[in-house]
Design an enzyme around this catalytic site. Structure first.
Site, PDB file in Angstrom:
ATOM      1  CB  CYS A 137      23.772  -2.736  10.708  1.00  0.00           C
ATOM      2  SG  CYS A 137      23.812  -2.723  12.407  1.00  0.00           S
ATOM      3  CG  ASP A 166       8.267   1.781   8.642  1.00  0.00           C
ATOM      4  OD1 ASP A 166       8.610   1.490   9.834  1.00  0.00           O
ATOM      5  OD2 ASP A 166       7.582   0.994   7.890  1.00  0.00           O
ATOM      6  CG  HIS A 183      23.265  -4.307  16.131  1.00  0.00           C
ATOM      7  ND1 HIS A 183      22.261  -4.511  14.855  1.00  0.00           N
ATOM      8  CD2 HIS A 183      23.098  -5.184  16.881  1.00  0.00           C
ATOM      9  CE1 HIS A 183      21.451  -5.364  15.145  1.00  0.00           C
ATOM     10  NE2 HIS A 183      21.795  -5.810  16.614  1.00  0.00           N
ATOM     11  N   GLY A 227       6.003  -7.556  19.236  1.00  0.00           N
ATOM     12  CA  GLY A 227       6.194  -7.473  17.950  1.00  0.00           C
ATOM     13  C   GLY A 227       7.083  -6.885  17.104  1.00  0.00           C
ATOM     14  CG  HIS A 234      19.469  -1.784  14.543  1.00  0.00           C
ATOM     15  ND1 HIS A 234      20.820  -1.770  14.183  1.00  0.00           N
ATOM     16  CD2 HIS A 234      19.481  -0.659  15.118  1.00  0.00           C
ATOM     17  CE1 HIS A 234      21.548  -0.799  14.324  1.00  0.00           C
ATOM     18  NE2 HIS A 234      20.742   0.397  14.779  1.00  0.00           N
ATOM     19  CG  HIS A 268      13.155  -0.023  15.133  1.00  0.00           C
ATOM     20  ND1 HIS A 268      13.395  -1.316  15.441  1.00  0.00           N
ATOM     21  CD2 HIS A 268      11.718  -0.163  14.773  1.00  0.00           C
ATOM     22  CE1 HIS A 268      12.656  -2.349  15.057  1.00  0.00           C
ATOM     23  NE2 HIS A 268      11.475  -1.653  14.914  1.00  0.00           N
TER      24      HIS A 268
HETATM   25  P1  AMP Z   1       9.096  -3.546  14.366  1.00  0.00           P
HETATM   26  O1  AMP Z   1       8.010  -4.482  14.060  1.00  0.00           O
HETATM   27  O2  AMP Z   1       8.963  -2.658  15.468  1.00  0.00           O
HETATM   28  O3  AMP Z   1      10.444  -4.463  14.041  1.00  0.00           O
HETATM   29  O4  AMP Z   1       9.189  -2.514  12.974  1.00  0.00           O
HETATM   30  C1  AMP Z   1      10.241  -2.784  11.945  1.00  0.00           C
HETATM   31  C2  AMP Z   1       9.705  -1.705  11.204  1.00  0.00           C
HETATM   32  O5  AMP Z   1      10.682  -1.624  10.181  1.00  0.00           O
HETATM   33  C3  AMP Z   1       8.550  -2.026  10.175  1.00  0.00           C
HETATM   34  O6  AMP Z   1       7.447  -1.077  10.398  1.00  0.00           O
HETATM   35  C4  AMP Z   1       8.954  -2.167   8.869  1.00  0.00           C
HETATM   36  O7  AMP Z   1       7.923  -1.531   7.901  1.00  0.00           O
HETATM   37  C5  AMP Z   1      10.295  -1.362   8.761  1.00  0.00           C
HETATM   38  N1  AMP Z   1      11.139  -1.665   7.752  1.00  0.00           N
HETATM   39  C6  AMP Z   1      11.759  -3.098   7.620  1.00  0.00           C
HETATM   40  N2  AMP Z   1      12.460  -2.933   6.634  1.00  0.00           N
HETATM   41  C7  AMP Z   1      12.548  -1.650   6.323  1.00  0.00           C
HETATM   42  C8  AMP Z   1      13.460  -0.938   5.299  1.00  0.00           C
HETATM   43  N3  AMP Z   1      14.360  -1.554   4.465  1.00  0.00           N
HETATM   44  N4  AMP Z   1      13.344   0.589   5.079  1.00  0.00           N
HETATM   45  C9  AMP Z   1      12.413   0.997   6.055  1.00  0.00           C
HETATM   46  N5  AMP Z   1      11.842   0.608   6.974  1.00  0.00           N
HETATM   47  C10 AMP Z   1      11.622  -0.876   7.221  1.00  0.00           C
HETATM   48 ZN    ZN Z   2      21.959  -3.268  13.288  1.00  0.00          ZN
END
Ligand code: AMP
Ligand code: ZN
Length: 112
Positions: free
Chosen positions: A7, A30, A46, A93, A98, A100
């Site tokens: 967010c 990412d 969200h 995992g 949020h 994605h």
């Molecule tokens: P998940 O494990 O499916 O929740 O994936 C979360 C993803 O968000 C991971 O691949 C992280 O590398 C990515 N991530 C976390 N913080 C950021 C950020 N500030 N900008 C871009 N990607 C992020």
């Molecule tokens: Zn959010």
């Protein structure tokens, strides 16, 4: 949603490399890429995870796949193929609560 990192990215409070944005969806690179192309596509609304998708969200979830298709073409991974992953909850995992969609490609991805 306060304290949600995605967010904050949507609001521009945290820097990110945005590759797509419209009024409902945003996509950014990412921060820890697991493939040459690793983009996260998210609804601006969200939603914690798949468990919290409501019937009113069905249109936007469908649109996310259209955006993924466009991004795959722009990133030139459409022909060779790619992977779309949505993790849900602890066993799945999911680290960021949020919803994605991971779009990954640009190399032969490992079977996992
Ligand atoms: P998940 O494990 O499916 O929740 O994936 C979360 C993803 O968000 C991971 O691949 C992280 O590398 C990515 N991530 C976390 N913080 C950021 C950020 N500030 N900008 C871009 N990607 C992020
Ligand atoms: Zn959010």
């Amino acid at each position: 949603m306060e304290n949600c990192i995605f967010c904050k990215i949507i609001k521009g409070e945290i820097p990110s490399c945005i590759v797509y944005e419209d009024e409902e969806i945003i996509a950014f690179k990412d921060i820890h890429p697991k493939a040459p192309v690793h983009i996260l596509v998210i609804p601006k609304k969200h939603i914690n995870c798949i468990n919290d998708i409501e019937p009113e969200d069905e249109k936007i979830i469908g649109k996310i796949y259209s955006v993924i298709k466009q991004l795959a073409k722009v990133q030139n991974i459409d022909k060779n193929g790619y992977r779309v992953v949505v993790n849900c909850g602890e066993d799945g995992g999911q680290e960021v609560m949020h919803l994605h969609f991971h779009l990954m490609g640009g190399k032969k991805l490992p079977i996992k």
